[in-house]
Write an enzyme that holds these catalytic residues in place. Structure first.
Site, mmCIF file in Angstrom:
data_model
loop_
_atom_site.group_PDB
_atom_site.id
_atom_site.type_symbol
_atom_site.label_atom_id
_atom_site.label_comp_id
_atom_site.label_asym_id
_atom_site.label_seq_id
_atom_site.Cartn_x
_atom_site.Cartn_y
_atom_site.Cartn_z
ATOM 1 N N ASN A 56 0.853 -1.185 0.000
ATOM 2 C CA ASN A 56 0.000 0.000 0.000
ATOM 3 C C ASN A 56 0.891 1.238 0.000
ATOM 4 O OD1 ASN A 56 -1.954 1.941 0.314
ATOM 5 N ND2 ASN A 56 -2.499 1.367 2.405
ATOM 6 N N LYS A 108 -0.011 4.245 -0.244
ATOM 7 C CA LYS A 108 -0.692 5.390 0.377
ATOM 8 C C LYS A 108 -0.509 6.630 -0.498
ATOM 9 C CE LYS A 108 -0.351 3.140 4.821
ATOM 10 N NZ LYS A 108 -0.197 3.252 6.282
ATOM 11 N N HIS A 110 -9.502 0.433 5.133
ATOM 12 C CA HIS A 110 -8.217 0.680 5.802
ATOM 13 C C HIS A 110 -8.444 1.581 7.016
ATOM 14 C CE1 HIS A 110 -4.116 2.095 6.503
ATOM 15 N NE2 HIS A 110 -3.716 1.035 5.832
ATOM 16 N N GLU A 122 -6.961 4.042 8.121
ATOM 17 C CA GLU A 122 -6.863 5.479 7.846
ATOM 18 C C GLU A 122 -8.147 6.003 7.221
ATOM 19 O OE1 GLU A 122 -2.054 5.105 7.309
ATOM 20 O OE2 GLU A 122 -3.307 5.378 5.535
ATOM 21 N N GLU A 130 -5.166 -5.541 10.449
ATOM 22 C CA GLU A 130 -4.222 -4.454 10.693
ATOM 23 C C GLU A 130 -4.492 -3.839 12.067
ATOM 24 O OE1 GLU A 130 -2.882 -2.432 6.677
ATOM 25 O OE2 GLU A 130 -4.846 -1.750 7.310
ATOM 26 N N GLY A 166 2.357 2.302 11.033
ATOM 27 C CA GLY A 166 3.184 3.492 10.960
ATOM 28 C C GLY A 166 3.800 3.903 12.277
ATOM 29 N N SER A 205 3.341 -2.213 10.243
ATOM 30 C CA SER A 205 4.799 -2.007 10.342
ATOM 31 C C SER A 205 5.574 -3.272 9.962
ATOM 32 C CB SER A 205 5.188 -1.526 11.746
ATOM 33 O OG SER A 205 4.602 -0.268 12.030
#
Length: 251
Positions: free
Chosen positions: A10, A12, A95, A97, A167, A173, A213
């Protein structure tokens, strides 16, 4: 059932320039990738078609999001039908985010998932808990609640077009990584939930991948867990070490 190992990258909102995009593609095009692994990369929508045209054909491309509607007055959105027409086979949905920064609900994610599959896309469906939820012992409840609305939205046969990406939000991150035991525990519980909510056969077939990560140093041990069928990689997908992650299973 032997489930084909899956590694997604990904990107992003990266890379920042077309030159960096070409450099990323060159790394993949020149790499010796394990042919037994399904590899998918998700660039920003601006680069989807151009990357499709220059990327090696054994690496697939995914969108990072899509709308639930086929067309209409939805400024800034991309429909599943447009992605299919462009030759894009996959889309990432749900996701963390998108859920946290753009306030997408599980119901919206489920509607997008059904629309994407109906249009002919395959879906990387993301689920996961926050640190607060994990510390409160709510991991399984959160993951299952996120999955339950998708289970209700899909026909059982449509799950062959879904890859579930677990996730943990606290590991995205942050540099923190779930231990291989933590990942296996959630993946096994997720598979058990799919077995009871849909069927044992679908639970055995569906791929559940880990994201959070992931890097070349921590992928081997986690990738060897029985219910971990691959990875959804963030920052490391922008680096040469992504090749090492793809080759996790190679002896």
């Amino acid at each position: 059932m032997a489930r084909k190992f899956f590694v997604g990258g990904n990107f992003k909102m990266n890379p920042a320039t077309r030159e960096q995009k070409r450099a990323l593609v060159k790394i993949l095009n020149d790499a010796n990738l394990d042919p037994n692994v399904e590899v998918v990369v998700a660039p920003p929508s601006l680069y989807l078609i151009s990357i499709l045209e220059i990327l090696r054909k054994d690496v697939q491309v995914s969108a990072q999001n899509c709308h639930a509607k086929a067309s209409g007055a939805y400024t800034g959105e991309i429909s599943p039908q447009q992605l299919v027409d462009a030759g894009v086979p996959y889309v990432i949905l749900g996701h963390s985010e998108r859920r946290s920064l753009f306030h997408e609900t599980s119901e919206e994610v489920a509607a997008k998932t059904r629309a994407a599959i109906d249009a002919g896309l395959k879906v990387i469906l993301c689920v996961g808990e926050t640190l607060e939820e994990r510390e409160a012992g709510k991991t399984q409840a959160v993951v299952q609640a996120q999955l339950a609305v998708v289970v209700a939205a899909l026909e059982p046969a449509q799950w062959e077009n879904v890859v579930i990406a677990y996730e943990p939000v606290w590991a995205i991150g942050t540099g923190k990584v779930a231990t291989c035991e933590q990942a296996q525990e959630v993946h096994a519980a997720t598979r058990a939930y799919i077995s009871s909510a849909i069927s044992p056969a679908i639970a055995d077939a569906v791929r559940i991948i880990y994201g959070g990560s992931v890097n070349a140093k921590n992928c081997k041990e986690t990738g060897n867990q029985p219910d971990v069928d691959g990875f959804l990689v963030g920052g490391a997908s922008l680096k040469p070490e992504f090749v090492d992650i793809v080759n996790t299973k190679r002896a």
